[in-house]
Design an enzyme around this catalytic site. Sequence first.
Site, mmCIF file in Angstrom:
data_model
loop_
_atom_site.group_PDB
_atom_site.id
_atom_site.type_symbol
_atom_site.label_atom_id
_atom_site.label_comp_id
_atom_site.label_asym_id
_atom_site.label_seq_id
_atom_site.Cartn_x
_atom_site.Cartn_y
_atom_site.Cartn_z
ATOM 1 C CE1 TYR A 276 -3.788 2.215 0.623
ATOM 2 C CE2 TYR A 276 -2.528 3.091 2.522
ATOM 3 C CZ TYR A 276 -3.601 3.244 1.608
ATOM 4 O OH TYR A 276 -4.452 4.303 1.786
ATOM 5 C CE LYS B 106 -3.442 5.286 -1.385
ATOM 6 N NZ LYS B 106 -4.385 5.838 -2.241
HETATM 7 N N1 LIG Z 1 -10.258 5.269 4.562
HETATM 8 C C1 LIG Z 1 -9.031 5.713 5.048
HETATM 9 O O1 LIG Z 1 -8.884 5.530 6.171
HETATM 10 C C2 LIG Z 1 -8.129 6.333 3.954
HETATM 11 C C3 LIG Z 1 -6.953 6.753 4.517
HETATM 12 C C4 LIG Z 1 -5.913 7.404 3.547
HETATM 13 C C5 LIG Z 1 -5.965 7.290 2.397
HETATM 14 N N2 LIG Z 1 -7.385 6.951 1.847
HETATM 15 C C6 LIG Z 1 -7.399 6.625 0.248
HETATM 16 O O2 LIG Z 1 -8.640 7.104 0.180
HETATM 17 C C7 LIG Z 1 -9.271 6.560 -1.289
HETATM 18 C C8 LIG Z 1 -10.511 6.155 -0.628
HETATM 19 O O3 LIG Z 1 -10.604 5.159 0.407
HETATM 20 P P1 LIG Z 1 -11.780 4.454 1.114
HETATM 21 O O4 LIG Z 1 -11.577 4.500 2.381
HETATM 22 O O5 LIG Z 1 -13.186 4.997 0.535
HETATM 23 O O6 LIG Z 1 -11.752 2.741 0.396
HETATM 24 P P2 LIG Z 1 -12.703 1.906 0.308
HETATM 25 O O7 LIG Z 1 -12.052 0.569 0.372
HETATM 26 O O8 LIG Z 1 -13.842 1.909 0.989
HETATM 27 O O9 LIG Z 1 -13.576 2.032 -1.245
HETATM 28 C C9 LIG Z 1 -12.606 2.083 -2.402
HETATM 29 C C10 LIG Z 1 -13.457 1.555 -3.460
HETATM 30 O O10 LIG Z 1 -12.666 1.499 -4.517
HETATM 31 C C11 LIG Z 1 -13.479 0.487 -5.325
HETATM 32 N N3 LIG Z 1 -12.622 -0.075 -6.455
HETATM 33 C C12 LIG Z 1 -11.758 -1.225 -6.214
HETATM 34 N N4 LIG Z 1 -11.014 -1.674 -7.247
HETATM 35 C C13 LIG Z 1 -11.363 -0.875 -8.313
HETATM 36 C C14 LIG Z 1 -11.234 -0.953 -9.511
HETATM 37 N N5 LIG Z 1 -10.420 -1.709 -10.082
HETATM 38 N N6 LIG Z 1 -12.032 0.165 -10.228
HETATM 39 C C15 LIG Z 1 -12.946 1.071 -9.692
HETATM 40 N N7 LIG Z 1 -13.194 1.037 -8.567
HETATM 41 C C16 LIG Z 1 -12.473 0.105 -7.514
HETATM 42 C C17 LIG Z 1 -14.058 -0.467 -4.340
HETATM 43 O O11 LIG Z 1 -15.243 -1.239 -4.949
HETATM 44 C C18 LIG Z 1 -14.442 0.604 -3.356
HETATM 45 O O12 LIG Z 1 -15.757 0.940 -3.395
HETATM 46 C C19 LIG Z 1 -8.197 5.339 -1.143
HETATM 47 O O13 LIG Z 1 -7.208 5.652 -2.482
HETATM 48 C C20 LIG Z 1 -7.519 5.049 0.034
HETATM 49 O O14 LIG Z 1 -6.275 4.714 -0.268
HETATM 50 C C21 LIG Z 1 -8.101 6.225 2.776
#
Ligand SMILES: NC(=O)c1ccc[n+]([C@@H]2O[C@H](COP(=O)([O-])OP(=O)(O)OC[C@H]3O[C@@H](n4cnc5c(N)ncnc54)[C@H](O)[C@@H]3O)[C@@H](O)[C@H]2O)c1
Length: 317
Positions: free
Chosen positions: A142, A146
Site C-alpha cells: 500500500y 501511495k
Molecule cells: N479510509 C481511510 O482511512 C483512508 C486513509 C488514507 C487514504 N485513503 C485513500 O482514500 C481513497 C478512498 O478510500 P476509501 O476508504 O473510500 O476506500 P474503500 O476501500 O472504502 O473504497 C474503495 C472503492 O474502490 C473500489 N474499487 C476497487 N477496485 C476498483 C477498480 N479496479 N476500479 C474501480 N473501483 C475500484 C471499491 O469497490 C471501493 O468501493 C483510497 O485511495 C485510499 O487509499 C483512505
Amino acid sequence: MKRILVTGGLGQMGSELVPELRRRYGAENVIASDLRMPPAGADASEGPFEFIDCTRQSQVRAAVQRHRIDTVFHLAALLSAVAEEKPHMAWDVNMGGLYRVLEVARESGCAVFFPSSIGSFGPNTPKESTPQDALQRPTTMYGVTKASGELLCDYYYNRFGVDTRGVRFPGLISHIAPPGGGTTDYAVEIFYAAIRHGHYSSFLGPETRLDMMYMPDALRAVIGIMEADPGRLVHRNSFNVTAMDVTPEELAEEIRRHVPGFTISYKIDPVRQAIADSWPDSIDDSAARAEWDWMPTFDLESLTADMIDKLRSKLGA
Ligand SMILES: NC(=O)c1ccc[n+]([C@@H]2O[C@H](COP(=O)([O-])OP(=O)(O)OC[C@H]3O[C@@H](n4cnc5c(N)ncnc54)[C@H](O)[C@@H]3O)[C@@H](O)[C@H]2O)c1
C-alpha cells in the site's frame, strides 16, 4: 470544477464525498463510479452512476468523454490490510488505475485528485511530528503504491501540465459506509461495538498511536485542495493533513464518557500491527495550513460526541 467523475465512489470516502460534491456542484454534474454496482434500492435520482474499472483505460476514457469531465477524484484503491493480503492485485489497481486515470487526464485536460496516505511513510521516517518533506521508504505494498503515486502525479504535472493535487490522509473515521480494509479500521469499528455490545476487541495494541480525521474534515480537505489557488501550491500531490493523533486506549477512554462501562480488550493482529508500527505516530501538516489554509474542525472530543450521536440514531440504540 464543473463536471466531475469520482472513481471508487461507493467506498467509505466516496459514499460521503459524492453527495457533498453534488450539493456543491449540482447532482447532474457529479458522476459516481465504481467496480461494484450501487446497492439494490439505491435512489438513482441522486445522480448519475457509471460502472468503471479504473484499470481499464477505455472505460475511464469513455466516461470522461461522454460526460465532458473536467475533474477526476480518483478514490479507487485497495487499502493497506487488503493490499498486504493481495500485493499483486494492489499494484495493478493502485498503480495501474492511477496511471490510466492520469493518461486519460493528459489526453482530455482534466484535473486529478489523488488521495495518498500516512502509509506512504515507513519505519525510518521520523515518527513524531513527521515533516511534510520526509524520508519515504514504506515497507508495505500500500505504501509503495501511495509513495509512487505521489511521484507519478508530480511527474504528470511537471511533464504534461496535468493539474494533479492530493493529500496524505490519516485514518478516516465515519458513520455512513464501513471502512474498506485499512489498518485504522479499528477506530470506526470501536464505535459500532461500543453502542451494540459495550465492548470492543482491538486488533491494534493499546498504545499504537496514529493520526486520525473525522470524515467531514476529510471532505473539506479534498475540496479545499482542489479549489486552492494553484499559485500558492508548492507541494501539490502530497500534503500532510491531520486532525488528531490517538491510541486505542485514549479513544476507548473518550468513548467511555458517552457509553459508561464500555470496555476494551486486545487481540492483536500481527499483520496490521506491523503495518501500524511502520507508520508515523503524528504528522506535521503546517505546509497544508500555509499553502491552502487547511484547518481541521473536529478534535477527539467533538468527533467522539458526534459519532456516538449519529450512530445511536442509525442503529436505533
Ligand atoms: N479510509 C481511510 O482511512 C483512508 C486513509 C488514507 C487514504 N485513503 C485513500 O482514500 C481513497 C478512498 O478510500 P476509501 O476508504 O473510500 O476506500 P474503500 O476501500 O472504502 O473504497 C474503495 C472503492 O474502490 C473500489 N474499487 C476497487 N477496485 C476498483 C477498480 N479496479 N476500479 C474501480 N473501483 C475500484 C471499491 O469497490 C471501493 O468501493 C483510497 O485511495 C485510499 O487509499 C483512505
